[in-house]
Design a protein around this motif. Structure first.
Motif, PDB file in Angstrom:
ATOM      1  N   CYS A   1      -7.087  -3.008   1.395  1.00  0.00           N
ATOM      2  CA  CYS A   1      -6.038  -3.161   0.370  1.00  0.00           C
ATOM      3  C   CYS A   1      -5.114  -4.323   0.715  1.00  0.00           C
ATOM      4  O   CYS A   1      -4.772  -5.143  -0.151  1.00  0.00           O
ATOM      5  CB  CYS A   1      -5.246  -1.869   0.236  1.00  0.00           C
ATOM      6  N   TRP A   2      -4.713  -4.390   1.992  1.00  0.00           N
ATOM      7  CA  TRP A   2      -3.813  -5.470   2.389  1.00  0.00           C
ATOM      8  C   TRP A   2      -4.495  -6.826   2.274  1.00  0.00           C
ATOM      9  O   TRP A   2      -3.859  -7.827   1.928  1.00  0.00           O
ATOM     10  CB  TRP A   2      -3.321  -5.250   3.822  1.00  0.00           C
ATOM     11  N   PHE A   3      -5.779  -6.884   2.556  1.00  0.00           N
ATOM     12  CA  PHE A   3      -6.506  -8.138   2.421  1.00  0.00           C
ATOM     13  C   PHE A   3      -6.469  -8.621   0.972  1.00  0.00           C
ATOM     14  O   PHE A   3      -6.260  -9.809   0.701  1.00  0.00           O
ATOM     15  CB  PHE A   3      -7.951  -7.954   2.891  1.00  0.00           C
ATOM     16  N   GLY A   4      -6.666  -7.705   0.029  1.00  0.00           N
ATOM     17  CA  GLY A   4      -6.594  -8.076  -1.382  1.00  0.00           C
ATOM     18  C   GLY A   4      -5.219  -8.558  -1.786  1.00  0.00           C
ATOM     19  O   GLY A   4      -5.079  -9.537  -2.532  1.00  0.00           O
ATOM     20  N   VAL A   5      -4.178  -7.883  -1.283  1.00  0.00           N
ATOM     21  CA  VAL A   5      -2.808  -8.286  -1.615  1.00  0.00           C
ATOM     22  C   VAL A   5      -2.509  -9.673  -1.068  1.00  0.00           C
ATOM     23  O   VAL A   5      -1.944 -10.530  -1.765  1.00  0.00           O
ATOM     24  CB  VAL A   5      -1.805  -7.253  -1.051  1.00  0.00           C
ATOM     25  N   VAL A   6      -2.879  -9.915   0.187  1.00  0.00           N
ATOM     26  CA  VAL A   6      -2.623 -11.223   0.795  1.00  0.00           C
ATOM     27  C   VAL A   6      -3.378 -12.332   0.061  1.00  0.00           C
ATOM     28  O   VAL A   6      -2.846 -13.427  -0.157  1.00  0.00           O
ATOM     29  CB  VAL A   6      -3.017 -11.196   2.284  1.00  0.00           C
TER      30      VAL A   6
ATOM     31  N   PHE B   1       7.872 -13.124  -7.095  1.00  0.00           N
ATOM     32  CA  PHE B   1       6.786 -12.230  -7.500  1.00  0.00           C
ATOM     33  C   PHE B   1       5.984 -11.755  -6.287  1.00  0.00           C
ATOM     34  O   PHE B   1       5.646 -10.566  -6.177  1.00  0.00           O
ATOM     35  CB  PHE B   1       5.866 -12.961  -8.483  1.00  0.00           C
ATOM     36  N   CYS B   2       5.691 -12.663  -5.360  1.00  0.00           N
ATOM     37  CA  CYS B   2       4.934 -12.290  -4.161  1.00  0.00           C
ATOM     38  C   CYS B   2       5.718 -11.308  -3.304  1.00  0.00           C
ATOM     39  O   CYS B   2       5.145 -10.372  -2.731  1.00  0.00           O
ATOM     40  CB  CYS B   2       4.598 -13.540  -3.349  1.00  0.00           C
ATOM     41  N   MET B   3       7.037 -11.500  -3.207  1.00  0.00           N
ATOM     42  CA  MET B   3       7.851 -10.587  -2.419  1.00  0.00           C
ATOM     43  C   MET B   3       7.803  -9.175  -2.994  1.00  0.00           C
ATOM     44  O   MET B   3       7.586  -8.189  -2.273  1.00  0.00           O
ATOM     45  CB  MET B   3       9.295 -11.083  -2.365  1.00  0.00           C
ATOM     46  N   PHE B   4       7.978  -9.076  -4.323  1.00  0.00           N
ATOM     47  CA  PHE B   4       7.919  -7.750  -4.953  1.00  0.00           C
ATOM     48  C   PHE B   4       6.513  -7.167  -4.873  1.00  0.00           C
ATOM     49  O   PHE B   4       6.341  -5.947  -4.719  1.00  0.00           O
ATOM     50  CB  PHE B   4       8.382  -7.836  -6.410  1.00  0.00           C
ATOM     51  N   LEU B   5       5.499  -8.021  -4.972  1.00  0.00           N
ATOM     52  CA  LEU B   5       4.127  -7.533  -4.855  1.00  0.00           C
ATOM     53  C   LEU B   5       3.884  -6.927  -3.481  1.00  0.00           C
ATOM     54  O   LEU B   5       3.275  -5.850  -3.358  1.00  0.00           O
ATOM     55  CB  LEU B   5       3.147  -8.682  -5.104  1.00  0.00           C
ATOM     56  N   LEU B   6       4.369  -7.591  -2.435  1.00  0.00           N
ATOM     57  CA  LEU B   6       4.208  -7.064  -1.085  1.00  0.00           C
ATOM     58  C   LEU B   6       4.981  -5.762  -0.898  1.00  0.00           C
ATOM     59  O   LEU B   6       4.506  -4.830  -0.245  1.00  0.00           O
ATOM     60  CB  LEU B   6       4.662  -8.100  -0.062  1.00  0.00           C
ATOM     61  N   ILE B   7       6.186  -5.679  -1.471  1.00  0.00           N
ATOM     62  CA  ILE B   7       6.977  -4.449  -1.369  1.00  0.00           C
ATOM     63  C   ILE B   7       6.268  -3.295  -2.068  1.00  0.00           C
ATOM     64  O   ILE B   7       6.116  -2.194  -1.509  1.00  0.00           O
ATOM     65  CB  ILE B   7       8.386  -4.669  -1.955  1.00  0.00           C
ATOM     66  N   PHE B   8       5.826  -3.532  -3.309  1.00  0.00           N
ATOM     67  CA  PHE B   8       5.153  -2.473  -4.064  1.00  0.00           C
ATOM     68  C   PHE B   8       3.842  -2.071  -3.390  1.00  0.00           C
ATOM     69  O   PHE B   8       3.530  -0.877  -3.266  1.00  0.00           O
ATOM     70  CB  PHE B   8       4.887  -2.932  -5.496  1.00  0.00           C
ATOM     71  N   ALA B   9       3.075  -3.066  -2.946  1.00  0.00           N
ATOM     72  CA  ALA B   9       1.793  -2.754  -2.304  1.00  0.00           C
ATOM     73  C   ALA B   9       2.011  -2.000  -1.003  1.00  0.00           C
ATOM     74  O   ALA B   9       1.281  -1.040  -0.702  1.00  0.00           O
ATOM     75  CB  ALA B   9       1.015  -4.041  -2.044  1.00  0.00           C
ATOM     76  N   GLY B  10       3.003  -2.410  -0.217  1.00  0.00           N
ATOM     77  CA  GLY B  10       3.281  -1.720   1.038  1.00  0.00           C
ATOM     78  C   GLY B  10       3.661  -0.275   0.824  1.00  0.00           C
ATOM     79  O   GLY B  10       3.192   0.625   1.547  1.00  0.00           O
ATOM     80  N   ASN B  11       4.486   0.001  -0.186  1.00  0.00           N
ATOM     81  CA  ASN B  11       4.890   1.376  -0.466  1.00  0.00           C
ATOM     82  C   ASN B  11       3.722   2.204  -0.989  1.00  0.00           C
ATOM     83  O   ASN B  11       3.555   3.374  -0.621  1.00  0.00           O
ATOM     84  CB  ASN B  11       6.049   1.391  -1.467  1.00  0.00           C
TER      85      ASN B  11
ATOM     86  N   ILE C   1       8.795   7.130  -3.864  1.00  0.00           N
ATOM     87  CA  ILE C   1       9.077   6.382  -2.638  1.00  0.00           C
ATOM     88  C   ILE C   1       9.919   5.146  -2.949  1.00  0.00           C
ATOM     89  O   ILE C   1      10.779   4.745  -2.158  1.00  0.00           O
ATOM     90  CB  ILE C   1       7.768   6.002  -1.918  1.00  0.00           C
ATOM     91  N   LEU C   2       9.706   4.533  -4.120  1.00  0.00           N
ATOM     92  CA  LEU C   2      10.546   3.401  -4.512  1.00  0.00           C
ATOM     93  C   LEU C   2      11.985   3.853  -4.769  1.00  0.00           C
ATOM     94  O   LEU C   2      12.942   3.178  -4.366  1.00  0.00           O
ATOM     95  CB  LEU C   2       9.976   2.738  -5.764  1.00  0.00           C
TER      96      LEU C   2
END
Length: 290
Positions: free
Chosen positions: A2-7, A69-79, A114-115
């Motif tokens: 999942c993290w690979f896809g997000v990155v 957008f990338c910052m929020f994407l990382l936050i949402f994906a991490g949660n 969680i958000l």
């Protein structure tokens, strides 16, 4: 995975914005500007040139929406990934017949809660930090005219009290996020459960997290020593050993993440009071989000 896809999504978004006209030279210019900023203040280095600052400023002015957008994407994906991992591991540890589908279901089911918990925590800690800084500003402004020594002592006491209070609350609320996907709770219910579970067990809980921290530090120190030793190997052996050391480090980090999360879930379940196990407060099964 999942993290690979997000990155990959983040990298593609940055590349699409950075090179709208296929100007690959811009990447080198931006990297040079960043390097000059990092080198600022180091011995025998010059301050970043106005040209480098101009390149970086123009790039940020054009790409800030994508960066945001990338910052929020990382936050949402991490949660989401955190909720999914906790849900799956909780089923494994509790022997409930874990399914792969629990990963997706858990991440989706607890994502909003969680958000909301993160926003609530931001408000709590932000409000507490703001109150401390207001107190410091008032003490400096009022007492500095009377006695600078007394003002400094009061500021030191305020900072010490704030640190102690934040650490105390941090331990009491250490299971807040975990309880939301583990027991399908809402943000307020998760806060309440964490506070209840750690009541009268502050030192016990703090000791557990201290042990986890020491284990992680010991593993990290061991790998640092290993990498240092590999770098001292003469000849061409170093070129072979370095990639193997990096691969071993990645695998170990993944295992340590699993170990820490699984240990925390098991510790959290072990602190469940008897009345909670019997279902008198309804935590054993799903609870509607607060």
């Amino acid at each position: 995975v999942c993290w690979f896809g997000v990155v990959c999504m983040v990298i593609l978004a940055l590349l699409a914005t950075s090179f709208p006209k296929g100007n690959l030279q811009e990447l080198g210019e931006v990297m040079k500007a960043l390097q000059s900023l990092q080198a600022e203040g180091a011995p025998n280095t010059r301050a970043p040139s106005p040209e480098a600052m101009g390149v970086l400023t123009r790039w940020l002015a054009r790409t800030w929406p994508v960066l945001l957008f990338c910052m929020f994407l990382l936050i949402f994906a991490g949660n989401w990934i955190y909720c999914a991992q906790v849900s799956y591991l909780t089923e494994v540890i509790r022997g409930e017949g874990a399914r792969v589908s629990a990963f997706w279901i858990g991440g989706t089911r607890s994502f909003v809660s969680i958000l909301l918990a993160g926003l609530l925590a931001l408000g709590i800690y932000g409000g507490g930090g703001g109150t401390v800084w207001i107190g410091i500003a008032l003490s400096v402004g009022l007492l500095s005219q009377v006695s600078k020594v007394l003002s400094a002592i009061l500021v030191a006491l305020l900072l010490l009290g704030a640190v102690v209070l934040f650490v105390w609350f941090g331990v009491r609320l250490s299971f807040w996020y975990l309880s939301i996907p583990a027991d399908q709770l809402g943000p307020v219910a998760g806060l309440r459960i964490s506070y209840q579970r750690t009541k009268g067990r502050w030192w016990y809980t703090a000791g557990f997290f201290l042990v986890l921290t020491l284990v992680a530090f010991a593993v990290g120190l061991g790998f640092w020593i290993l990498e240092w030793g590999v770098g001292k190997v003469p000849g061409g052996f170093s070129a072979v050993l370095v990639p193997l050391t990096v691969l071993l480090g990645v695998v170990t980090n993944l295992y340590m993440s699993f170990f820490q999360l699984a240990s925390t879930i098991a510790f959290y379940d072990g602190m469940k009071p008897q009345d909670e196990i019997s279902g008198s407060i309804g935590v054993g099964g799903p609870v509607a989000p607060a």
